[in-house]
Design an enzyme around this catalytic site. Structure first.
Site, PDB file in Angstrom:
ATOM      1  N   LYS A 199       0.849  -1.199   0.000  1.00 50.07           N
ATOM      2  CA  LYS A 199       0.000   0.000   0.000  1.00 50.07           C
ATOM      3  C   LYS A 199       0.881   1.245   0.000  1.00 50.07           C
ATOM      4  O   LYS A 199       1.511   1.584   0.990  1.00 50.07           O
ATOM      5  CB  LYS A 199      -0.933   0.052   1.208  1.00 50.07           C
ATOM      6  CG  LYS A 199      -2.001   1.131   0.973  1.00 50.07           C
ATOM      7  CD  LYS A 199      -2.617   1.699   2.207  1.00 50.07           C
ATOM      8  CE  LYS A 199      -1.812   2.748   2.914  1.00 50.07           C
ATOM      9  NZ  LYS A 199      -1.625   4.005   2.162  1.00 50.07           N
ATOM     10  N   GLY A 252       6.948   4.769   8.409  1.00 50.37           N
ATOM     11  CA  GLY A 252       6.122   5.964   8.594  1.00 50.37           C
ATOM     12  C   GLY A 252       6.335   6.518   9.979  1.00 50.37           C
ATOM     13  O   GLY A 252       7.403   6.329  10.580  1.00 50.37           O
ATOM     14  N   SER A 253       5.310   7.168  10.494  1.00 48.76           N
ATOM     15  CA  SER A 253       5.455   7.845  11.787  1.00 48.76           C
ATOM     16  C   SER A 253       5.442   6.841  12.937  1.00 48.76           C
ATOM     17  O   SER A 253       4.841   5.770  12.837  1.00 48.76           O
ATOM     18  CB  SER A 253       4.313   8.845  11.964  1.00 48.76           C
ATOM     19  OG  SER A 253       3.082   8.168  11.886  1.00 48.76           O
ATOM     20  N   THR A 254       6.075   7.223  14.032  1.00 48.12           N
ATOM     21  CA  THR A 254       6.104   6.364  15.216  1.00 48.12           C
ATOM     22  C   THR A 254       4.680   6.148  15.742  1.00 48.12           C
ATOM     23  O   THR A 254       4.321   5.051  16.166  1.00 48.12           O
ATOM     24  CB  THR A 254       7.021   6.992  16.285  1.00 48.12           C
ATOM     25  OG1 THR A 254       8.360   6.958  15.762  1.00 48.12           O
ATOM     26  CG2 THR A 254       6.996   6.228  17.594  1.00 48.12           C
ATOM     27  N   GLU A 255       3.871   7.198  15.647  1.00 51.26           N
ATOM     28  CA  GLU A 255       2.486   7.113  16.121  1.00 51.26           C
ATOM     29  C   GLU A 255       1.719   6.006  15.373  1.00 51.26           C
ATOM     30  O   GLU A 255       1.077   5.152  15.984  1.00 51.26           O
ATOM     31  CB  GLU A 255       1.874   8.485  15.844  1.00 51.26           C
ATOM     32  CG  GLU A 255       0.515   8.725  16.378  1.00 51.26           C
ATOM     33  CD  GLU A 255      -0.058   9.991  15.710  1.00 51.26           C
ATOM     34  OE1 GLU A 255       0.721  10.831  15.198  1.00 51.26           O
ATOM     35  OE2 GLU A 255      -1.300  10.100  15.702  1.00 51.26           O
ATOM     36  N   GLY A 257       3.104   3.615  13.640  1.00 51.31           N
ATOM     37  CA  GLY A 257       3.811   2.363  13.921  1.00 51.31           C
ATOM     38  C   GLY A 257       3.226   1.657  15.140  1.00 51.31           C
ATOM     39  O   GLY A 257       3.047   0.431  15.143  1.00 51.31           O
ATOM     40  N   GLU A 275      10.051   0.929  10.402  1.00 49.57           N
ATOM     41  CA  GLU A 275      11.091   1.965  10.265  1.00 49.57           C
ATOM     42  C   GLU A 275      10.371   3.282  10.509  1.00 49.57           C
ATOM     43  O   GLU A 275       9.511   3.676   9.716  1.00 49.57           O
ATOM     44  CB  GLU A 275      11.720   1.872   8.868  1.00 49.57           C
ATOM     45  CG  GLU A 275      13.077   2.542   8.815  1.00 49.57           C
ATOM     46  CD  GLU A 275      13.019   3.853   8.094  1.00 49.57           C
ATOM     47  OE1 GLU A 275      12.841   4.881   8.784  1.00 49.57           O
ATOM     48  OE2 GLU A 275      13.153   3.851   6.856  1.00 49.57           O
ATOM     49  N   CYS A 309      13.537  10.528   7.467  1.00 49.21           N
ATOM     50  CA  CYS A 309      13.411  10.131   8.875  1.00 49.21           C
ATOM     51  C   CYS A 309      14.760  10.233   9.580  1.00 49.21           C
ATOM     52  O   CYS A 309      14.822  10.343  10.794  1.00 49.21           O
ATOM     53  CB  CYS A 309      12.790   8.751   9.003  1.00 49.21           C
ATOM     54  SG  CYS A 309      13.224   7.670   7.686  1.00 49.21           S
ATOM     55  N   GLU A 406       9.848  15.201  16.009  1.00 53.45           N
ATOM     56  CA  GLU A 406      10.274  15.158  14.607  1.00 53.45           C
ATOM     57  C   GLU A 406       9.448  16.159  13.803  1.00 53.45           C
ATOM     58  O   GLU A 406       8.220  16.112  13.824  1.00 53.45           O
ATOM     59  CB  GLU A 406      10.053  13.746  14.051  1.00 53.45           C
ATOM     60  CG  GLU A 406      10.534  13.614  12.633  1.00 53.45           C
ATOM     61  CD  GLU A 406      10.381  12.195  12.096  1.00 53.45           C
ATOM     62  OE1 GLU A 406       9.343  11.566  12.351  1.00 53.45           O
ATOM     63  OE2 GLU A 406      11.310  11.733  11.415  1.00 53.45           O
TER      64      GLU A 406
HETATM   65  P1  ADP Z   1       2.952  10.729   7.657  1.00 52.80           P
HETATM   66  O1  ADP Z   1       2.374  11.264   8.931  1.00 52.80           O
HETATM   67  O2  ADP Z   1       4.324  11.151   7.425  1.00 52.80           O
HETATM   68  O3  ADP Z   1       2.046  10.863   6.457  1.00 52.80           O
HETATM   69  P2  ADP Z   1       2.093   8.130   8.290  1.00 52.80           P
HETATM   70  O4  ADP Z   1       2.726   7.279   9.313  1.00 52.80           O
HETATM   71  O5  ADP Z   1       0.765   8.743   8.609  1.00 52.80           O
HETATM   72  O6  ADP Z   1       3.145   9.194   7.886  1.00 52.80           O
HETATM   73  O7  ADP Z   1       1.912   7.346   6.930  1.00 52.80           O
HETATM   74  C1  ADP Z   1       2.800   6.404   6.403  1.00 52.80           C
HETATM   75  C2  ADP Z   1       1.996   5.311   5.740  1.00 52.80           C
HETATM   76  O8  ADP Z   1       1.145   4.711   6.709  1.00 52.80           O
HETATM   77  C3  ADP Z   1       1.062   5.781   4.618  1.00 52.80           C
HETATM   78  O9  ADP Z   1       1.027   4.784   3.605  1.00 52.80           O
HETATM   79  C4  ADP Z   1      -0.271   5.869   5.308  1.00 52.80           C
HETATM   80  O10 ADP Z   1      -1.367   5.701   4.432  1.00 52.80           O
HETATM   81  C5  ADP Z   1      -0.187   4.688   6.254  1.00 52.80           C
HETATM   82  N1  ADP Z   1      -1.067   4.773   7.436  1.00 52.80           N
HETATM   83  C6  ADP Z   1      -1.509   5.882   8.074  1.00 52.80           C
HETATM   84  N2  ADP Z   1      -2.324   5.545   9.099  1.00 52.80           N
HETATM   85  C7  ADP Z   1      -2.414   4.192   9.110  1.00 52.80           C
HETATM   86  C8  ADP Z   1      -3.091   3.231   9.936  1.00 52.80           C
HETATM   87  N3  ADP Z   1      -3.848   3.600  10.947  1.00 52.80           N
HETATM   88  N4  ADP Z   1      -2.927   1.915   9.645  1.00 52.80           N
HETATM   89  C9  ADP Z   1      -2.130   1.524   8.634  1.00 52.80           C
HETATM   90  N5  ADP Z   1      -1.484   2.368   7.821  1.00 52.80           N
HETATM   91  C10 ADP Z   1      -1.609   3.690   8.042  1.00 52.80           C
END
Ligand code: ADP
Length: 502
Positions: A199, A252-255, A257, A275, A309, A406
């Site tokens: 995705k 993506g973000s730690t949150e 993750g 990561e 990152c 960050e």
């Molecule tokens: P950013 O805040 O930098 O956009 P995210 O961590 O939100 O980074 O996004 C990174 C990836 O994770 C994207 O592909 C996003 O669609 C996906 N993503 C965001 N929220 C969720 C979630 N709750 N579950 C799974 N994937 C998610």
């Protein structure tokens, strides 16, 4: 700022790709979303629509996971030899290389980064990653292990391990290096014999979808790679929670993750690699060669508009050179030419989205409100496109948001230090641990610090040096596991111990 009047007009090849709603790749076929919905992707330099993309959701993820499961268990994929898997990966690298210019352009239009950078970094690194992983396909080996079995005296056994693919892998990637992140994920999965549901980020799905076309052109069996664009809360969440996915690999973000970990645990305890974010310390000693350290420190934070990152967002400079380093990095920042990525003179493009623009600007405001000062930059640039001025903060305190969190934009805090002991604890005083760098001419000091810094990557007298052979990943809340290198392969395989009584 370079004018955005020089808006790029795509040629016929790209036009073909951009002019129709882009479908998703499931089971070797291009299909529209079950819901029929599409979403718009914007050009961040102009804020204008770039393309429409099928909007995947739970039902589409369901179909993609089924296709990946079928491909993993039946069909030609499980019987394809390691050598053939390697050739398929090499073929994908060749096709990508042949289409380098188109991919670089797509990446620039979709993400905003300068075309000059996408051409020499994003696409060639993805090509190289596929080639590196192609080589590994024939080298996924187990061990023979002598065993003793104390409760079976006199019995003889022969034991060995097999390394087997972990299975169906869900891969969720971000928007900062869209193609490269797809390569980092797909490469080791295919080398080890897994199947994939990828995705891409909703902001930048185009290069992954174009890569899907090359995957079909290279004749991968149907269902080995499925690509479902869509939003995180819907498609991403469905993939992370799917009970028939064996592993989820997320960047993506730690949150988010942490949400992935929860979803993986609550569904089927699928394996998870992550990561995540970073707040990397970049330490310049007074004995460093400032001619390389200063541009190095500027590039550490301003490369990819700070949307890395591992960006060197906390710049520690020893007191005796602090002013010189700050002045030097500020001079570099002032020289950076902002503009649309398609303009060949552009050195820094826009941030990826309105959301990021708002986020980065609000961090800058919070720094100012908490008493920090900007030496350069400090606001949005222009009023069209998501541009932000390269920004340097001084007069910060460790408790400020701009030091702890960050920012993911071209914003660095410069912090003086004098005590060599104190610098290690200041540098490590973060929940993150992705990368760190040290600039010094003292070899012993550099290596000592490399050991003391709690980070997955330490650069000495350089920054942002990446290679497919080098593992990358984080300590602490910067993640679980490693990408690239042979370390990545271990996380796409299960170890099976086989014992034979002789
Ligand atoms: P950013 O805040 O930098 O956009 P995210 O961590 O939100 O980074 O996004 C990174 C990836 O994770 C994207 O592909 C996003 O669609 C996906 N993503 C965001 N929220 C969720 C979630 N709750 N579950 C799974 N994937 C998610």
């Amino acid at each position: 700022m370079a004018s955005s009047a020089d808006t790029f007009k795509p040629g016929p090849k790209l036009n073909r790709f951009l002019s129709r709603p882009r479908p998703m790749l499931i089971g070797g076929k291009w299909v529209l979303a079950q819901s029929g919905k599409t979403f718009e992707v914007l050009n961040p330099a102009t804020e204008e629509p770039l393309a429409a993309v099928a909007e995947g959701d739970r039902e589409d993820i369901e179909l993609a996971v089924r296709a990946a499961r079928r491909a993993f268990e039946s069909g030609p994929w499980p019987r394809i030899t390691p050598s053939e898997r390697g050739k398929l990966l090499w073929k994908l690298a060749d096709l990508l290389e042949q289409n380098l210019e188109e991919f670089a352009t797509l990446e620039t239009l979709d993400n905003g980064k300068p075309l000059t950078v996408a051409r020499v970094a994003d696409v060639p690194l993805a090509v190289d990653l596929f080639r590196y992983m192609a080589g590994w396909a024939t080298k996924i080996e187990g061990n023979t292990i002598p065993i003793s079995v104390p409760y079976a005296p006199g019995a003889e056994f022969f034991s060995y391990t097999l390394r087997e693919p972990v299975g169906v892998v869900g891969q969720i990637i971000p928007w900062n290096f869209p193609l490269l992140m797809a390569a980092w994920k797909i490469g080791p999965a295919l080398a080890t014999g897994c199947t994939v549901v990828l995705k891409p980020a909703e902001q930048t799905p185009l290069s992954a979808l174009r890569l899907g076309e090359l995957i079909l052109e290279a004749s991968y069996p149907p269902g080995v790679v499925n690509i479902v664009p869509g939003f995180g809360e819907t498609a991403g969440a469905a993939l992370a929670a799917h009970p028939d996915v064996d592993k989820v690999a997320f960047t993506g973000s730690t949150e988010v993750g942490k949400q992935i970990v929860k979803a993986a645990g609550a569904s089927n305890l699928k394996k998870v690699t992550l990561e995540l974010g970073g707040k990397s310390p970049n330490i310049v000693y007074g004995d460093a060669d400032l001619k390389t350290a200063i541009p190095g420190a500027a590039s550490a934070i301003f490369f990819n508009h700070g949307q890395c990152c591992c960006a060197g967002s906390r710049l520690y400079a020893e007191k005796n050179v602090f002013d010189k380093v700050v002045e030097g990095v500020a001079a570099e920042a002032k020289k950076i030419r902002l503009g649309p990525g398609m303009n060949p003179k552009t050195e820094m493009g826009p941030l990826v989205s309105q959301e990021q623009l708002t986020r980065v600007c609000s961090y800058i405001e919070s720094g100012l409100a908490e008493g920090a000062k900007t030496v350069v930059g400090g606001k949005r640039a222009g009023n069209r496109g998501y541009f932000v001025e390269p920004t340097i903060f001084v007069n910060t305190r460790p408790t400020m948001k701009v030091i702890r969190e960050e920012i993911f934009g071209p914003v660095v805090a410069a912090i003086p230090f004098s005590d060599p002991e104190e610098i290690v604890s200041s540098a490590n005083n973060t929940v993150y641990g992705l990368a760190a760098a040290v600039w010094t001419r003292d070899v012993s000091k550099a290596h000592r610090l490399a050991r003391q810094l709690r980070a997955g990557t330490v650069w000495i007298n350089c920054f942002n040096i990446f290679d497919a052979a080098l593992p990358f990943g984080g300590y602490k809340q910067s993640g679980w596991g490693r990408e690239m290198g042979h370390a990545a392969l271990e996380l796409y395989t299960e170890v099976k111990a086989v014992t034979v009584r002789l």
